[in-house]
Design a protein around this motif. Structure first.
Motif, PDB file in Angstrom:
ATOM      1  N   LYS A   1      55.911 168.005  92.710  1.00  0.00           N
ATOM      2  CA  LYS A   1      54.670 167.337  92.322  1.00  0.00           C
ATOM      3  C   LYS A   1      54.713 165.894  92.794  1.00  0.00           C
ATOM      4  O   LYS A   1      55.771 165.372  93.132  1.00  0.00           O
ATOM      5  CB  LYS A   1      54.485 167.368  90.803  1.00  0.00           C
ATOM      6  CG  LYS A   1      54.259 168.750  90.238  1.00  0.00           C
ATOM      7  CD  LYS A   1      54.031 168.679  88.755  1.00  0.00           C
ATOM      8  CE  LYS A   1      53.725 170.057  88.182  1.00  0.00           C
ATOM      9  NZ  LYS A   1      53.505 169.996  86.735  1.00  0.00           N
ATOM     10  N   ALA A   2      53.580 165.251  92.764  1.00  0.00           N
ATOM     11  CA  ALA A   2      53.487 163.840  93.125  1.00  0.00           C
ATOM     12  C   ALA A   2      53.261 163.001  91.874  1.00  0.00           C
ATOM     13  O   ALA A   2      52.809 163.502  90.844  1.00  0.00           O
ATOM     14  CB  ALA A   2      52.335 163.625  94.091  1.00  0.00           C
TER      15      ALA A   2
ATOM     16  N   GLN B   1      60.060 165.505  91.854  1.00  0.00           N
ATOM     17  CA  GLN B   1      60.684 166.072  93.046  1.00  0.00           C
ATOM     18  C   GLN B   1      61.116 167.516  92.783  1.00  0.00           C
ATOM     19  O   GLN B   1      60.866 168.407  93.598  1.00  0.00           O
ATOM     20  CB  GLN B   1      61.889 165.227  93.448  1.00  0.00           C
ATOM     21  CG  GLN B   1      62.574 165.680  94.714  1.00  0.00           C
ATOM     22  CD  GLN B   1      63.736 164.769  95.077  1.00  0.00           C
ATOM     23  OE1 GLN B   1      64.297 164.072  94.232  1.00  0.00           O
ATOM     24  NE2 GLN B   1      64.097 164.771  96.339  1.00  0.00           N
TER      25      GLN B   1
END
Length: 105
Positions: A16-17, A12
């Motif tokens: 990014k994921a 977070q």
């Protein structure tokens, strides 16, 4: 190794994921694990992966067996693999996943 929560907070912060893939059997799980390790080697660091199973996939795999399998891979390879009880539709099945040790429901 960091917890899933720590990886989520890091992602977070870095905008990014974290990858999430559902698997239906142990062959898919091992293929996903091997692919993740390969991408991590190319990337230069271990990329966390969440592996999900739906209620039906948990029934086929075994609830505790799935958690045990992922935990063994995570511990033996020091690799950030995490479990998610995906598509859970009742309190009873949620409790079952929590009791089995899923990282996320």
């Amino acid at each position: 190794m960091k917890t899933l929560k720590e990886y989520i907070l890091d992602a977070q912060e870095q905008k990014k994921a974290i990858a999430h893939f559902n698997v239906g059997n142990s062959d898919m799980l091992l293929a996903l694990f091997e692919s993740s390790k390969k991408v991590s080697q190319e990337y230069g660091s271990k990329i966390p992966v969440v592996i999900g199973v739906s209620e039906g996939e948990r029934d086929a795999f075994g609830v505790t067996q799935f958690v045990d399998y992922v935990t063994i891979l995570r511990n033996e390879h020091d690799y950030p693999l995490f479990t998610n009880a995906d598509h859970t539709y009742s309190v009873e099945r949620t409790n079952e996943a929590v009791d089995a040790g899923f990282d996320m429901v």
